[in-house]
Motif scaffolding. Structure first.
Motif, PDB file in Angstrom:
ATOM      1  N   GLN A 568       0.856  -1.190   0.000  1.00 51.10           N
ATOM      2  CA  GLN A 568       0.000   0.000   0.000  1.00 51.10           C
ATOM      3  C   GLN A 568       0.890   1.237   0.000  1.00 51.10           C
ATOM      4  O   GLN A 568       2.081   1.166   0.313  1.00 51.10           O
ATOM      5  CB  GLN A 568      -0.924   0.019   1.223  1.00 51.10           C
ATOM      6  CG  GLN A 568      -0.200  -0.060   2.563  1.00 51.10           C
ATOM      7  CD  GLN A 568      -1.147  -0.216   3.719  1.00 51.10           C
ATOM      8  OE1 GLN A 568      -2.152   0.482   3.806  1.00 51.10           O
ATOM      9  NE2 GLN A 568      -0.855  -1.138   4.627  1.00 51.10           N
ATOM     10  N   GLY A 569       0.296   2.368  -0.362  1.00 50.58           N
ATOM     11  CA  GLY A 569       1.015   3.632  -0.319  1.00 50.58           C
ATOM     12  C   GLY A 569       2.236   3.682  -1.216  1.00 50.58           C
ATOM     13  O   GLY A 569       3.158   4.460  -0.970  1.00 50.58           O
ATOM     14  N   GLY A 570       2.269   2.853  -2.262  1.00 52.52           N
ATOM     15  CA  GLY A 570       3.411   2.847  -3.171  1.00 52.52           C
ATOM     16  C   GLY A 570       4.538   1.938  -2.738  1.00 52.52           C
ATOM     17  O   GLY A 570       5.469   1.692  -3.521  1.00 52.52           O
ATOM     18  N   GLN A 571       4.507   1.430  -1.511  1.00 55.84           N
ATOM     19  CA  GLN A 571       5.576   0.551  -1.032  1.00 55.84           C
ATOM     20  C   GLN A 571       5.218  -0.896  -1.304  1.00 55.84           C
ATOM     21  O   GLN A 571       4.099  -1.333  -1.030  1.00 55.84           O
ATOM     22  CB  GLN A 571       5.817   0.751   0.470  1.00 55.84           C
ATOM     23  CG  GLN A 571       6.903  -0.159   1.038  1.00 55.84           C
ATOM     24  CD  GLN A 571       7.200   0.098   2.499  1.00 55.84           C
ATOM     25  OE1 GLN A 571       7.004   1.198   2.994  1.00 55.84           O
ATOM     26  NE2 GLN A 571       7.669  -0.918   3.206  1.00 55.84           N
ATOM     27  N   ALA A 572       6.180  -1.638  -1.827  1.00 59.65           N
ATOM     28  CA  ALA A 572       5.965  -3.051  -2.132  1.00 59.65           C
ATOM     29  C   ALA A 572       5.730  -3.845  -0.850  1.00 59.65           C
ATOM     30  O   ALA A 572       6.209  -3.496   0.228  1.00 59.65           O
ATOM     31  CB  ALA A 572       7.168  -3.612  -2.888  1.00 59.65           C
ATOM     32  N   SER A 573       5.002  -4.919  -0.993  1.00 55.15           N
ATOM     33  CA  SER A 573       4.728  -5.799   0.135  1.00 55.15           C
ATOM     34  C   SER A 573       6.002  -6.473   0.626  1.00 55.15           C
ATOM     35  O   SER A 573       6.941  -6.718  -0.138  1.00 55.15           O
ATOM     36  CB  SER A 573       3.714  -6.864  -0.294  1.00 55.15           C
ATOM     37  OG  SER A 573       3.751  -7.988   0.556  1.00 55.15           O
ATOM     38  N   ASP A 574       6.020  -6.779   1.920  1.00 58.76           N
ATOM     39  CA  ASP A 574       7.073  -7.630   2.452  1.00 58.76           C
ATOM     40  C   ASP A 574       6.944  -9.033   1.868  1.00 58.76           C
ATOM     41  O   ASP A 574       5.869  -9.442   1.412  1.00 58.76           O
ATOM     42  CB  ASP A 574       6.960  -7.737   3.972  1.00 58.76           C
ATOM     43  CG  ASP A 574       7.642  -6.594   4.706  1.00 58.76           C
ATOM     44  OD1 ASP A 574       7.319  -6.394   5.883  1.00 58.76           O
ATOM     45  OD2 ASP A 574       8.491  -5.905   4.104  1.00 58.76           O
ATOM     46  N   ARG A 575       8.012  -9.762   1.905  1.00 62.26           N
ATOM     47  CA  ARG A 575       7.978 -11.187   1.620  1.00 62.26           C
ATOM     48  C   ARG A 575       8.802 -11.882   2.703  1.00 62.26           C
ATOM     49  O   ARG A 575       9.512 -11.223   3.472  1.00 62.26           O
ATOM     50  CB  ARG A 575       8.530 -11.490   0.237  1.00 62.26           C
ATOM     51  CG  ARG A 575       9.989 -11.141   0.044  1.00 62.26           C
ATOM     52  CD  ARG A 575      10.411 -11.341  -1.398  1.00 62.26           C
ATOM     53  NE  ARG A 575      11.863 -11.213  -1.540  1.00 62.26           N
ATOM     54  CZ  ARG A 575      12.493 -11.234  -2.713  1.00 62.26           C
ATOM     55  NH1 ARG A 575      11.799 -11.364  -3.836  1.00 62.26           N
ATOM     56  NH2 ARG A 575      13.806 -11.132  -2.776  1.00 62.26           N
ATOM     57  N   GLY A 576       8.704 -13.153   2.780  1.00 64.65           N
ATOM     58  CA  GLY A 576       9.426 -13.878   3.819  1.00 64.65           C
ATOM     59  C   GLY A 576       8.870 -15.281   3.967  1.00 64.65           C
ATOM     60  O   GLY A 576       8.545 -15.938   2.985  1.00 64.65           O
ATOM     61  N   TYR A 577       8.712 -15.722   5.206  1.00 63.68           N
ATOM     62  CA  TYR A 577       8.201 -17.070   5.423  1.00 63.68           C
ATOM     63  C   TYR A 577       7.602 -17.161   6.819  1.00 63.68           C
ATOM     64  O   TYR A 577       7.782 -16.274   7.663  1.00 63.68           O
ATOM     65  CB  TYR A 577       9.308 -18.108   5.255  1.00 63.68           C
ATOM     66  CG  TYR A 577      10.401 -18.019   6.294  1.00 63.68           C
ATOM     67  CD1 TYR A 577      10.337 -18.756   7.480  1.00 63.68           C
ATOM     68  CD2 TYR A 577      11.510 -17.183   6.100  1.00 63.68           C
ATOM     69  CE1 TYR A 577      11.342 -18.662   8.436  1.00 63.68           C
ATOM     70  CE2 TYR A 577      12.515 -17.084   7.051  1.00 63.68           C
ATOM     71  CZ  TYR A 577      12.418 -17.828   8.219  1.00 63.68           C
ATOM     72  OH  TYR A 577      13.416 -17.735   9.172  1.00 63.68           O
ATOM     73  N   LEU A 578       6.877 -18.243   7.063  1.00 62.91           N
ATOM     74  CA  LEU A 578       6.385 -18.530   8.395  1.00 62.91           C
ATOM     75  C   LEU A 578       6.634 -20.003   8.686  1.00 62.91           C
ATOM     76  O   LEU A 578       6.786 -20.824   7.782  1.00 62.91           O
ATOM     77  CB  LEU A 578       4.902 -18.167   8.540  1.00 62.91           C
ATOM     78  CG  LEU A 578       3.870 -18.833   7.612  1.00 62.91           C
ATOM     79  CD1 LEU A 578       3.415 -20.185   8.175  1.00 62.91           C
ATOM     80  CD2 LEU A 578       2.654 -17.925   7.439  1.00 62.91           C
ATOM     81  N   VAL A 579       6.695 -20.306   9.960  1.00 59.74           N
ATOM     82  CA  VAL A 579       6.845 -21.694  10.402  1.00 59.74           C
ATOM     83  C   VAL A 579       5.769 -21.981  11.437  1.00 59.74           C
ATOM     84  O   VAL A 579       5.273 -21.058  12.112  1.00 59.74           O
ATOM     85  CB  VAL A 579       8.240 -21.956  11.015  1.00 59.74           C
ATOM     86  CG1 VAL A 579       9.323 -21.750   9.982  1.00 59.74           C
ATOM     87  CG2 VAL A 579       8.473 -21.065  12.234  1.00 59.74           C
TER      88      VAL A 579
END
Length: 985
Positions: A568-579
């Protein structure tokens, strides 16, 4: 009696569908006293009625630039800004989430796209590209049909005083195919309000069922119509007000499902209402347009406006009046809202509107140059009180309109010359070439609308190659689709039903505050906290809610909290992982996170099973997040630095950032200079070098009002809102007395930022281009990329300096001079394409332009001198004509052509062909034929005969030609040249 009523209703239905809304000169005012209300009074009466009598909140008109809705070119209805409420995607912390009953007057533009009235404007007395939509809304069942109809009837009959017997209503008559019953509830409401049964008509879905699009919220509507005839003859009905009852949702499979919440959405065009109340024969005869029509008459050499249409409008004069008056309103409103004439999308439509206005004002109304700009103050005077942005940007609007008008008039003159030159080359019945028309059109270079081009050709009795033009348009579209940026994948979404179900279950919005949970280590690195959460709901790829997902399944996860930043707001989404807690060795990759009505939906791939209720631990990709943080803080500094360099009125028009890129669109009054670009970088560098702290704090939205220098974009902010301040604590920045927000970057922003500016390292603006008139797009890099860009720029600057030194030394050798000129060309290409500071690029480009000109001049002088020497040698061997065929040593085709030209000048009446042997058996050829020998003997044919003999090619005209070939037997080539010439002479 029943039969006659049915027949009468049928006739009225047909009349509504086919009758033009205005046009008869026999319109009568509602009454002779009091005098008709001005448009301003009519607008204010609407707003005051809903605010004071019925407790509606008045909200300002949204910009005509759609916010976050790529499906629209322009805001074209009052409901556009409230789409998040209808769709159930409104942020629950935003101001809009609290809307229950609101009213406003919305600026609307219907030009281009699905809903466009552009081609109809001027042809009749009612269509407009810009209009004002008066509307009242009730959200979430605040009120529904009974109240909406009663309010509308009260306003029209009691406040505006419209006689009840001149009002008719229509309602939805049902749709058996869709399984929809007639809206008898609305019918009965109107009857209870006193509308005669004969004035209540039913229609099918085409007329009385409103839909937002192919899918989404929709529902039956009831319309209020006004009888223009006024009991004189047959009724002539025009739609006045549309009341929409949003109670269904159109699914992707075409089916209709009931919405979890119902809404009221109404719209009444101000222009038409004012015409009714003023007893005007058309919307153009109201005080919204009469000042413009009067100004047009005074400023042009055209007869006065008479309101004629069709065949009665001789010379289309009145049509031109309407087009110009309508279009200057649209141009003024759009430019005030930051939409400028440009080359694609909405800016392209606006560019077309401006050119149509210029065409009609100059071609039909015979307006003087600069006329359109002179009309802007009239628009500001009539609309500025309701929409203050017109007053604020009046000078800019006038300048943009005048500049574009002047540019188009120049294009029009050039276009006429091109057309005339093309016509001189055409045969008696040849169509005008499609390629030329394309180059002249809006899709080509000069920007002449095709309808104007066809009119210009029609006046000359020439047809346009329409089939060829269609082919070129198709090829352009195919090329554009290949060159377009890849469309970002839409990803999983929560639809209105899924959101409604979550709200029904009382599921709270996702707590995403942990995304701000990070800190600086003593070493200067960042530490990002993990986040433990519970799986509240799982969704399949098609959005179906499920209790569990299996191995390898792509799914959406809804958690009670998250540390992922959602796009949102022009900023790309985070990426990563979950366990899964207790099973930390199995990673569930998270590709992105999206906001859906206050809930954060995570897109993941399940390597193993996952179920509702599982406890998980989330880990963001730290390098990715840090890259976004660097770019976002750099964006704020860039925005502030631009205001310092270009002035406080400089406004952001959009931004996009990820770890790889930083894009920033800025509204500028004039092109940005290299000095300004350098100053902007310097300001950012200073802030980075000082390693200033970045303060972030959530504060009440009301505290941010009227803070000098505080930057906020055209967005809906949550309450409380996050304030980001560089170098100054938020409390001091928000203190109006401190004026701190004028001295540094202070913005409302929900993005993630650095805690100190030093981590940005550096910022370099590496590209700059004008998107539209008044809007510049900047691309920037930071950190290591910025350092590399500076190093590349320095290296190229040294090369330019060395080339300058080489050129200043001079040379008497043609080959050396030609090599230097070629090196200049290669250096120009390198500077044009390198990733380097844009201010430096433009400075080097300017320097290289001068150097290239000097180098080419030096080459020409040396070539001319060498050609003179070669000419003298040849004249000693060939003192007389009429033919000279020989060989000569020449380093280039340019020198050879000069020798041929000089020989022909020194020996008039002589035809000359020279061959120049080159390495590896290559041969250069140049020739010139005396004018007296043409057209029987042409240079192009002569060169072609010789070069074909050598297995090469040739090109040129009847008088001068050149070519190349390869041969080991020059004598045979010379013999061919002599034989061909003697045969022709």
């Amino acid at each position: 009696m029943v039969v006659s009523m049915v027949a009468a209703a049928g006739r009225l239905r047909r009349a509504i569908r086919r009758s033009p809304p205005w046009g008869s000169p026999s319109r009568r005012p509602l009454s002779s006293e009091p005098p008709p209300a001005q448009a301003t009074i009519v607008r204010d009466a609407f707003l005051n009625f809903f605010r004071d009598r019925h407790g509606h909140r008045l909200v300002p008109s949204a910009s005509v630039r759609p916010r976050g809705d790529p499906s629209l070119l322009f805001v074209n209805a009052g409901m556009n800004q409230f789409k998040p409420i209808f769709l159930g995607t409104v942020n629950p912390r935003s101001e809009m989430a609290g809307f229950r009953r609101v009213a406003n007057s919305q600026k609307c533009v219907r030009a281009g796209g699905r809903h466009s009235d552009l081609e109809d404007v001027g042809r009749d007395l009612s269509h407009h590209t810009f209009f004002e939509m008066l509307g009242n809304w009730a959200f979430g069942g605040e009120y529904f049909k009974e109240e909406a109809c009663s309010m509308a009837w009260e306003l029209l009959t009691q406040v505006y005083g419209i006689p009840q017997d001149r009002l008719w209503v229509s309602y939805f008559g049902g749709d058996p195919k869709a399984g929809l019953d007639p809206d008898l509830e609305s019918r009965d409401i109107w009857l209870r309000l006193g509308v005669p049964a004969s004035h209540v008509l039913s229609f099918g879905p085409q007329e009385n069922f409103w839909e937002m699009g192919d899918t989404g919220p929709c529902g039956p509507c009831t319309e209020i119509h006004y009888d223009l005839a006024g009991r004189v003859g047959a009724p002539q009905l025009v739609e006045l007000w549309n009341l929409v009852f949003i109670q269904h949702n159109r699914e992707a499979d075409g089916s209709l499902q009931p919405l979890p919440q119902r809404h009221v959405d109404t719209g009444m065009g101000l222009e038409r209402l004012v015409a009714v109340l003023q007893g005007a024969r058309s919307t153009y005869d109201t005080d919204l347009f009469s000042p413009l029509l009067s100004a047009i008459h005074q400023g042009c050499r055209a007869p006065p406006y008479l309101g004629r249409v069709g065949a009665a409008d001789e010379g289309r004069t009145d049509m031109a009046y309407r087009v110009v008056a309508d279009h200057i309103r649209t141009l003024s409103v759009c430019i005030a809202d930051g939409v400028y004439p440009g080359m694609s999308g909405a800016p392209l439509v606006l560019r077309r509107i401006l050119r149509r206005a210029v065409r009609f004002s100059t071609e039909v109304l015979r307006a003087p140059p600069g006329f359109l700009g002179s009309l802007v103050p009239i628009v500001v005077e009539t609309l500025g009180d309701a929409y203050p942005e017109l007053q604020k940007n009046s000078a800019q609007i006038t300048n943009l309109v005048s500049e574009d008008e002047a540019a188009f008039l120049a294009s029009l003159q050039r276009g006429r010359r091109i057309i005339d030159r093309t016509l001189r080359r055409l045969g008696p019945s040849e169509p005008f070439p499609a390629e030329v028309a394309w180059s002249l059109s809006l899709s080509g270079n000069l920007g002449l609308p095709l309808d104007l081009l066809e009119l210009m050709l029609e006046e000359k009795g020439v047809q346009l190659d329409s089939a060829g033009l269609a082919r070129l348009a198709q090829e352009e579209a195919q090329h554009g689709s290949r060159q377009a940026e890849p469309v970002q994948e839409q990803g999983l979404q929560l639809n209105v039903h899924a959101l409604g179900e979550l709200q029904r279950r009382g599921v709270p919005p996702t707590d995403d505050s942990p995304k701000y949970s990070y800190s600086l280590r003593p070493s200067g690195g960042y530490e990002f906290s993990t986040c433990e959460a519970q799986v509240l709901q799982l969704y399949t790829e098609d959005g179906t809610a499920v209790a569990s997902v299996g191995k390898g399944q792509r799914c959406g996860l809804l958690l009670d909290k998250t540390n992922f930043y959602a796009e949102q707001g022009g900023q790309a989404s985070d990426r990563g992982y979950l366990v899964r807690v207790g099973q930390e060795d199995v990673l569930f990759p998270v590709a992105r996170a999206q906001v859906c009505g206050g809930f954060i939906l995570h897109e993941a791939v399940a390597p193993e099973g996952l179920k509702v209720g599982d406890q998980v631990q989330l880990h963001v990709d730290e390098a990715w997040r840090l890259g976004c943080m660097e770019k976002h803080t750099a964006t704020h500094l860039l925005s502030w630095a631009l205001r310092q360099a270009l002035g406080p009125g400089t406004e952001q028009r959009g931004s996009s950032l990820s770890p790889e890129h930083l894009r920033f669109d800025v509204a500028t009054q004039a092109p940005v200079t290299p000095e300004q670009l350098r100053a902007v970088e310097g300001t950012v560098q200073d802030a980075v070098g000082q390693d200033e702290p970045v303060y972030m704090e959530d504060v009440a939205l009301a505290r941010t009002a009227r803070v000098p220098g505080l930057r906020s974009l055209d967005e809906v902010y949550p309450d409380p809102v996050r304030v980001v301040s560089v170098g100054v604590p938020v409390a001091r920045a928000l203190d109006p007395a401190s004026r701190a927000a004028l001295q540094t970057s202070v913005e409302l922003c929900c993005g993630t930022h650095l805690l100190r500016t030093g981590a940005i390292g550096d910022l370099v603006i590496v590209a700059e281009r004008q998107l539209t008139k008044g809007t510049t797009r900047l691309l920037a890099v930071t950190g290591e990329q910025a350092q590399q860009a500076r190093e590349v720029g320095q290296s190229l600057a040294q090369e330019v300096e060395a080339a300058t030194e080489r050129l200043s030394r001079g040379s008497q050798d043609v080959v050396v001079a030609q090599r230097l000129s070629k090196d200049m060309g290669q250096l120009i290409d390198a500077v044009d394409t390198a990733v380097m500071p844009q201010w430096q690029r433009r400075e080097l480009q300017a320097a290289l332009k001068v150097l290239q000109r000097r180098a080419n001049t030096a080459v020409r002088k040396l070539e001319l001198g060498q050609a003179t020497q070669k000419t003298q040698e040849l004249l000693q061997r060939h003192s007389q004509g009429p033919l000279i065929v020989d060989t000569v040593a020449a380093e280039s085709l340019s020198v050879l052509v000069k020798v041929v030209r000089q020989l022909c000048e020194r020996v008039p009446g002589t035809s000359v062909l020279l061959l120049s042997p080159q390495p590896l058996g290559h041969v250069l050829c140049a020739c010139q034929v005396t004018q007296s020998a043409t057209p029987a003997f042409t240079a192009e044919a002569w060169a072609l005969a010789v070069c074909s003999h050598m297995g090469g090619k040739a090109w040129g005209s009847q008088v001068v030609a050149q070519g190349t070939g390869t041969t080991a037997d020059l004598e045979a080539a010379l013999s061919t040249a002599r034989a061909y010439a003697l045969n022709q002479l």
